[in-house]
Design a protein around this motif. Sequence first.
Motif, PDB file in Angstrom:
ATOM      1  N   SER A   1      -1.611 -10.254   0.065  1.00 55.50           N
ATOM      2  CA  SER A   1      -1.038  -8.915   0.003  1.00 55.50           C
ATOM      3  C   SER A   1      -2.005  -7.933   0.638  1.00 55.50           C
ATOM      4  CB  SER A   1      -0.784  -8.513  -1.454  1.00 55.50           C
ATOM      5  OG  SER A   1       0.236  -9.295  -2.002  1.00 55.50           O
TER       6      SER A   1
ATOM      7  N   PHE B   1      -2.948  -3.663   1.232  1.00 50.09           N
ATOM      8  CA  PHE B   1      -2.814  -2.372   0.558  1.00 50.09           C
ATOM      9  C   PHE B   1      -3.498  -1.278   1.370  1.00 50.09           C
ATOM     10  CE2 PHE B   1      -1.696  -4.379  -3.502  1.00 50.09           C
ATOM     11  CZ  PHE B   1      -2.318  -5.624  -3.412  1.00 50.09           C
TER      12      PHE B   1
ATOM     13  N   TYR C   1      -5.185   2.361   0.145  1.00 49.10           N
ATOM     14  CA  TYR C   1      -5.534   3.267  -0.938  1.00 49.10           C
ATOM     15  C   TYR C   1      -5.999   4.592  -0.337  1.00 49.10           C
ATOM     16  CZ  TYR C   1      -5.504  -0.250  -4.652  1.00 49.10           C
ATOM     17  OH  TYR C   1      -5.130  -1.188  -5.582  1.00 49.10           O
TER      18      TYR C   1
ATOM     19  N   GLN D   1      -8.269   8.189  -1.356  1.00 47.06           N
ATOM     20  CA  GLN D   1      -9.196   8.834  -2.288  1.00 47.06           C
ATOM     21  C   GLN D   1      -9.339  10.299  -1.920  1.00 47.06           C
ATOM     22  OE1 GLN D   1     -13.317   7.481  -2.196  1.00 47.06           O
ATOM     23  NE2 GLN D   1     -13.592   7.955  -4.350  1.00 47.06           N
TER      24      GLN D   1
ATOM     25  N   LEU E   1      -9.790   6.051  -6.403  1.00 42.11           N
ATOM     26  CA  LEU E   1      -8.828   5.559  -5.424  1.00 42.11           C
ATOM     27  C   LEU E   1      -7.461   5.424  -6.081  1.00 42.11           C
ATOM     28  CD1 LEU E   1     -11.697   4.541  -4.384  1.00 42.11           C
ATOM     29  CD2 LEU E   1     -10.397   2.779  -3.167  1.00 42.11           C
TER      30      LEU E   1
ATOM     31  N   LEU F   1      -3.367   3.925  -5.180  1.00 45.14           N
ATOM     32  CA  LEU F   1      -2.574   3.169  -4.232  1.00 45.14           C
ATOM     33  C   LEU F   1      -1.655   4.091  -3.445  1.00 45.14           C
ATOM     34  CD1 LEU F   1      -1.763   0.295  -3.269  1.00 45.14           C
ATOM     35  CD2 LEU F   1       0.120   0.442  -4.897  1.00 45.14           C
TER      36      LEU F   1
ATOM     37  N   LYS G   1       1.812  -0.620  -0.144  1.00 44.53           N
ATOM     38  CA  LYS G   1       1.415  -2.018  -0.066  1.00 44.53           C
ATOM     39  C   LYS G   1       2.512  -2.835   0.601  1.00 44.53           C
ATOM     40  CE  LYS G   1       3.169  -3.720  -4.511  1.00 44.53           C
ATOM     41  NZ  LYS G   1       2.782  -4.347  -5.819  1.00 44.53           N
TER      42      LYS G   1
ATOM     43  N   THR H   1       3.587  -7.196   0.728  1.00 44.89           N
ATOM     44  CA  THR H   1       3.227  -8.472   0.127  1.00 44.89           C
ATOM     45  C   THR H   1       3.509  -9.676   1.006  1.00 44.89           C
ATOM     46  OG1 THR H   1       5.356  -8.577  -0.976  1.00 44.89           O
ATOM     47  CG2 THR H   1       3.535  -7.583  -2.206  1.00 44.89           C
TER      48      THR H   1
ATOM     49  N   PHE I   1      -8.562   3.794   2.501  1.00 51.00           N
ATOM     50  CA  PHE I   1      -9.140   2.455   2.443  1.00 51.00           C
ATOM     51  C   PHE I   1      -8.043   1.416   2.630  1.00 51.00           C
ATOM     52  CE2 PHE I   1     -13.408   3.266   0.840  1.00 51.00           C
ATOM     53  CZ  PHE I   1     -13.286   4.513   0.257  1.00 51.00           C
TER      54      PHE I   1
ATOM     55  N   SER J   1      -6.524 -11.579  -2.570  1.00 53.56           N
ATOM     56  CA  SER J   1      -7.098 -12.894  -2.337  1.00 53.56           C
ATOM     57  C   SER J   1      -6.659 -13.850  -3.434  1.00 53.56           C
ATOM     58  CB  SER J   1      -8.623 -12.825  -2.298  1.00 53.56           C
ATOM     59  OG  SER J   1      -9.121 -12.455  -3.581  1.00 53.56           O
TER      60      SER J   1
ATOM     61  N   LYS K   1      -9.318 -10.843  -6.465  1.00 53.00           N
ATOM     62  CA  LYS K   1     -10.124  -9.674  -6.146  1.00 53.00           C
ATOM     63  C   LYS K   1      -9.511  -8.970  -4.945  1.00 53.00           C
ATOM     64  CE  LYS K   1     -13.949 -11.951  -5.526  1.00 53.00           C
ATOM     65  NZ  LYS K   1     -15.375 -12.285  -5.294  1.00 53.00           N
ATOM     66  N   LEU K   2      -9.769  -7.688  -4.848  1.00 48.07           N
ATOM     67  CA  LEU K   2      -9.409  -6.927  -3.657  1.00 48.07           C
ATOM     68  C   LEU K   2     -10.633  -6.783  -2.764  1.00 48.07           C
ATOM     69  CD1 LEU K   2      -7.235  -3.997  -5.069  1.00 48.07           C
ATOM     70  CD2 LEU K   2      -6.456  -5.925  -3.705  1.00 48.07           C
TER      71      LEU K   2
ATOM     72  N   PHE L   1     -12.100  -4.506   0.202  1.00 46.71           N
ATOM     73  CA  PHE L   1     -11.843  -3.189   0.788  1.00 46.71           C
ATOM     74  C   PHE L   1     -12.545  -3.043   2.131  1.00 46.71           C
ATOM     75  CE2 PHE L   1      -9.663  -0.675  -2.381  1.00 46.71           C
ATOM     76  CZ  PHE L   1      -9.879  -1.372  -3.554  1.00 46.71           C
TER      77      PHE L   1
ATOM     78  N   PHE M   1     -12.387  -4.474 -13.188  1.00 47.31           N
ATOM     79  CA  PHE M   1     -13.365  -4.513 -12.101  1.00 47.31           C
ATOM     80  C   PHE M   1     -14.301  -3.305 -12.223  1.00 47.31           C
ATOM     81  CE2 PHE M   1     -10.762  -7.509  -9.639  1.00 47.31           C
ATOM     82  CZ  PHE M   1      -9.496  -7.258 -10.148  1.00 47.31           C
TER      83      PHE M   1
ATOM     84  N   TYR N   1     -16.847  -1.154  -9.757  1.00 51.13           N
ATOM     85  CA  TYR N   1     -17.246  -0.910  -8.377  1.00 51.13           C
ATOM     86  C   TYR N   1     -18.322   0.177  -8.346  1.00 51.13           C
ATOM     87  CZ  TYR N   1     -13.010  -3.267  -6.597  1.00 51.13           C
ATOM     88  OH  TYR N   1     -12.028  -4.172  -6.293  1.00 51.13           O
TER      89      TYR N   1
ATOM     90  N   LEU O   1     -17.965  -4.224  -4.965  1.00 52.52           N
ATOM     91  CA  LEU O   1     -17.549  -4.822  -6.222  1.00 52.52           C
ATOM     92  C   LEU O   1     -18.782  -5.382  -6.927  1.00 52.52           C
ATOM     93  CD1 LEU O   1     -15.331  -5.799  -8.165  1.00 52.52           C
ATOM     94  CD2 LEU O   1     -15.206  -7.894  -6.808  1.00 52.52           C
TER      95      LEU O   1
ATOM     96  N   TYR P   1     -16.253  -8.624 -12.045  1.00 55.84           N
ATOM     97  CA  TYR P   1     -14.932  -8.481 -12.602  1.00 55.84           C
ATOM     98  C   TYR P   1     -14.680  -9.480 -13.721  1.00 55.84           C
ATOM     99  CZ  TYR P   1     -12.188 -12.209 -10.217  1.00 55.84           C
ATOM    100  OH  TYR P   1     -11.652 -13.395  -9.792  1.00 55.84           O
TER     101      TYR P   1
ATOM    102  N   MET Q   1      -2.010 -11.880  -7.365  1.00 55.51           N
ATOM    103  CA  MET Q   1      -2.413 -11.532  -6.009  1.00 55.51           C
ATOM    104  C   MET Q   1      -1.646 -10.334  -5.465  1.00 55.51           C
ATOM    105  SD  MET Q   1      -3.139 -14.954  -3.867  1.00 55.51           S
ATOM    106  CE  MET Q   1      -1.592 -15.741  -4.281  1.00 55.51           C
ATOM    107  N   ASN Q   2      -0.446 -10.122  -5.950  1.00 58.70           N
ATOM    108  CA  ASN Q   2       0.367  -9.062  -5.364  1.00 58.70           C
ATOM    109  C   ASN Q   2       0.307  -7.752  -6.118  1.00 58.70           C
ATOM    110  OD1 ASN Q   2       1.184 -10.817  -3.393  1.00 58.70           O
ATOM    111  ND2 ASN Q   2       2.973 -11.499  -4.523  1.00 58.70           N
TER     112      ASN Q   2
ATOM    113  N   PHE R   1      -7.426   2.641 -10.500  1.00 56.21           N
ATOM    114  CA  PHE R   1      -8.803   3.119 -10.629  1.00 56.21           C
ATOM    115  C   PHE R   1      -8.921   4.267 -11.618  1.00 56.21           C
ATOM    116  CE2 PHE R   1     -11.492   1.200  -7.282  1.00 56.21           C
ATOM    117  CZ  PHE R   1     -10.543   0.403  -6.673  1.00 56.21           C
TER     118      PHE R   1
END
Lengths: 111, 114
Positions: free
Chosen positions: A32, A34, A36, A38, A44, A46, A49, A51, A89, A94, A98-99, A101, B33, B35, B45, B48, B99-100, B105
């Motif tokens: 996926s 994305f 973001y 800020q 941040l 969203l 996105k 998928t 961003f 994964s 985790k994302l 960036f 998470f 950061y 990061l 997490y 994952m999706n 934040f």
Amino acid sequence: GNSVTQMEGPVTLSEEAFLTINCTYTATGYPSLFWYVQYPGEGLQLLLKATKADDKGSNKGFEATYRKETTSFHLEKGSVQVSDSAVYFCARGSNDYKLSFGAGTTVTVRA
Amino acid sequence: DAGVIQSPRHEVTEMGQEVTLRCKPISGHNSLFWYRQTMMRGLELLIYFNNNVPIDDSGMPEDRFSAKMPNASFSTLKIQPSEPRDSAVYFCATSLRGMNTEAFFGQGTRLTVV
């Protein structure tokens, strides 16, 4: 190396100009993707996105299309406003949830 | 839901002091998470958790940094002793594992170590 690469800033535009921020990623499979945003002094949030391949994410006039053939997810907006001034961003999901960036692109829109 | 809540919003401390940053995740989110954001290094990061268990702490810079998640509604990031180079904005983010799904934040804690 970094799995998400985005256009370096800063980017300065006039109001109503066209904005594009390039983003490319490396990955096995189809993660996926994305974008973001800020705003100053905030966390941040969203923006949009996608998928799967050929999906188009859109929000607040911004769009980005998941292009697997070019491994890209470029952000575009046809007519920016002063209120769009922010740091943008690109991020990639994964298998381990985790994302990843990109480095962020600072956009300033002048009236 | 009020979103991800971090405290304090700002912290100024002297070098050598212990600093504790706090995070309350969105109810029901099972991934959390931490950061760190600086001008020089961007968004990094640190660690997490999934279901309160640390999954990956490879981003924690040194032994001076530690993080805990004693339950599903609270996490801390501790720096002991703090150093000026730890000055940064620290963000907590949470998500439903998958994952999706996107991460949400908090507003961040701006830490200044003098």
